[in-house]
Enzyme design. Structure first.
Site, PDB file in Angstrom:
ATOM      1  N   LYS A 119       0.492  -1.121   0.253  1.00  0.00           N
ATOM      2  CA  LYS A 119      -0.215   0.229   0.035  1.00  0.00           C
ATOM      3  C   LYS A 119       1.210   1.123   0.424  1.00  0.00           C
ATOM      4  O   LYS A 119       2.089   1.083   0.253  1.00  0.00           O
ATOM      5  CB  LYS A 119      -0.987   0.212   1.242  1.00  0.00           C
ATOM      6  N   ARG A 166      -9.828   0.258  15.502  1.00  0.00           N
ATOM      7  CA  ARG A 166      -9.538   0.659  13.921  1.00  0.00           C
ATOM      8  C   ARG A 166     -10.917  -0.355  13.488  1.00  0.00           C
ATOM      9  O   ARG A 166     -11.726  -0.304  13.908  1.00  0.00           O
ATOM     10  CB  ARG A 166      -8.407   0.619  13.300  1.00  0.00           C
ATOM     11  N   TYR A 190      14.033  32.459   3.979  1.00  0.00           N
ATOM     12  CA  TYR A 190      12.443  32.890   3.936  1.00  0.00           C
ATOM     13  C   TYR A 190      12.772  32.976   5.695  1.00  0.00           C
ATOM     14  O   TYR A 190      12.957  32.436   6.339  1.00  0.00           O
ATOM     15  CB  TYR A 190      11.311  31.555   3.854  1.00  0.00           C
ATOM     16  N   MET A 203       9.755  25.875  -0.912  1.00  0.00           N
ATOM     17  CA  MET A 203       9.840  24.371  -1.695  1.00  0.00           C
ATOM     18  C   MET A 203      10.333  24.068  -2.562  1.00  0.00           C
ATOM     19  O   MET A 203      10.341  22.383  -2.432  1.00  0.00           O
ATOM     20  CB  MET A 203       7.959  25.580  -2.485  1.00  0.00           C
TER      21      MET A 203
HETATM   22  C1  LIG Z   1       0.260  -1.539   6.529  1.00  0.00           C
HETATM   23  C2  LIG Z   1      -0.088  -2.875   7.660  1.00  0.00           C
HETATM   24  C3  LIG Z   1       0.335  -4.083   7.256  1.00  0.00           C
HETATM   25  C4  LIG Z   1       2.192  -4.089   7.453  1.00  0.00           C
HETATM   26  O1  LIG Z   1       2.470  -3.130   9.214  1.00  0.00           O
HETATM   27  P1  LIG Z   1       4.102  -3.097   9.487  1.00  0.00           P
HETATM   28  O2  LIG Z   1       4.077  -2.461  10.302  1.00  0.00           O
HETATM   29  O3  LIG Z   1       4.515  -2.149   7.813  1.00  0.00           O
HETATM   30  O4  LIG Z   1       4.688  -3.899   9.095  1.00  0.00           O
HETATM   31  C5  LIG Z   1       0.481  -5.265   8.158  1.00  0.00           C
HETATM   32  N1  LIG Z   1      -1.049  -5.259   8.331  1.00  0.00           N
HETATM   33  C6  LIG Z   1      -2.648  -4.328   7.503  1.00  0.00           C
HETATM   34  C7  LIG Z   1      -3.866  -4.096   8.053  1.00  0.00           C
HETATM   35  C8  LIG Z   1      -2.093  -3.106   7.787  1.00  0.00           C
HETATM   36  O5  LIG Z   1      -2.428  -1.784   7.243  1.00  0.00           O
END
Ligand SMILES: *Cc1c(COP(=O)(O)O)cnc(C)c1O
Length: 375
Positions: A38, A136, A267, A315
């Site tokens: 991701k 969550r 700046y 920037m």
């Molecule tokens: C991002 C994520 C992981 C991996 O987490 P890390 O700490 O980067 O290993 C595992 N499970 C879920 C559901 C995640 O969203």
């Protein structure tokens, strides 16, 4: 070249593959490893990173949103792709069209998947997300049996797994991991005789710190990119030893000049030189993911030495003091993240200065710059 930039993120595919093999060596032979790709592969380019892991045998991938999974498939990635964050009901077709695996936590998505599967004359594998203490996403443990009852009643669905997530597994002395794992084990045991799916909860922190929590599969993100989730500065962690950071970020010196004592820099003139000073101007700013809070705070490697940032990060530009580094000239390489000579700047070091974690630094730099894979 219109896509040319002074700035470039370089990613070592050898490091990514090394880290995957290292994680493999940390889990028992039967335990599967899902590569979390991701956030555009934590800034490492999702498609390239996934293909690089696939090159050493990885066939399980995790993304947050459906559109990421579709991109991976369209890029030709094989294997199972898990979508963690659910989907809108009108997007359900994509799971069938692209052979994707949804993680579900509510009834309406279960029903739309099942309806679609029945229409198509197939069954779809889903994994159920349980909230065992993260606060969550996920079904609460006390609602899980009812939820499973309902989902099992849907003819188009097979429950292929139950998963949860740890809130504090990067901390080896936190009691919460044991607590969550106890809750997770309880639900897995309750369901053991009803479903034949896999159980998975461990992220990087749990893989490295809590080997008893690996279950059937682990979902690894940051460790695959070469970082311990806690940052090595915070704990003296042996387990981070085998990880190799894959990302570097470099640029080049745009101008070098000598300014008199008493010159204000950048700046707000927040820095004033206290001697005759050699300033190197670098074409990196917060637009490139180099945070403004590194103003008067960050360091950059030039000619193998550390040059301190002077004044505010702009920037697209920042300034460093190279008075104590001999012969800096226009075009010299400036390393913001990575190794130069005997010096190294890690994402943990930058994270420490901006009050963040390596994850965010990798995303910021990786997702805002041209990226090149090497090896
Ligand atoms: C991002 C994520 C992981 C991996 O987490 P890390 O700490 O980067 O290993 C595992 N499970 C879920 C559901 C995640 O969203």
């Amino acid at each position: 070249m219109e896509d040319n930039s002074y700035n470039c993120v370089t990613i070592s595919s050898a490091a990514l593959q090394h880290n995957y093999n290292y994680i493999k060596s940390k889990v028992a032979p039967g335990v599967k490893v899902m590569a979390m790709v991701k956030a555009d592969g934590y800034g490492h380019d999702m498609i390239q990173a996934a293909k690089t892991f696939a090159g050493v045998g990885c066939d399980l991938f995790g993304v947050a949103e459906l559109c990421e999974a579709v991109r991976l498939r369209k890029a030709g990635l094989k294997g199972r792709i898990f979508v963690m964050l659910g989907f809108e009901d009108d997007e359900v077709d994509s799971f069938f069209e692209h052979d994707l695996t949804p993680v579900i936590y509510n009834y309406s998505s279960a029903r739309s998947l099942s309806d679609k599967a029945l229409q198509a004359g197939v069954r779809i594998d889903v994994h159920i997300k349980v909230d065992t203490g993260m606060g969550r996403l996920g079904v609460m443990p006390e609602d899980l049996v009812d939820f499973v009852d309902i989902v099992e009643g849907l003819q188009g669905i097979s429950i292929a797994g139950v998963m949860s997530h740890f809130p504090d597994s990067d901390n080896p002395v936190s009691g919460s991991t044991e607590k969550c794992f106890t809750a997770f084990s309880r639900v897995c045991n309750e369901l053991k005789n009803r479903i034949k799916g896999v159980c998975h909860i461990a992220n990087s922190g749990a893989v490295l710190n809590f080997p008893n929590t690996h279950c059937d599969m682990v979902r690894v993100g940051v460790a695959l990119y070469g970082y311990h989730p806690a940052g090595v500065e915070h704990f003296d962690i042996q387990s981070a030893e085998g990880l190799v950071p894959a990302m570097s970020f470099g640029s080049k010196v745009l101008q070098v000049k000598t300014v008199p004592k008493g010159t204000g820099i950048s700046y707000g003139l927040t820095y004033t030189t206290h001697r005759i000073t050699r300033i190197a101007v670098l074409p990196v700013g917060y637009e490139d993911g180099y945070c403004r809070s590194l103003s008067n705070n960050g360091e950059v490697l030039i000619r193998g030495q550390r040059a301190p940032i002077r004044g505010r990060i702009c920037m697209n530009l920042c300034m460093v003091d190279v008075t104590d580094i001999g012969d800096v000239t226009v075009g010299d390489e400036a390393v913001f993240l990575g190794v130069q000579g005997a010096e190294t700047i890690t994402a943990d070091e930058i994270a420490g200065k901006i009050g963040s974690i390596s994850y965010e630094v990798l995303c910021l730099l990786g997702n805002n710059n041209k990226r090149v894979y090497r090896e």
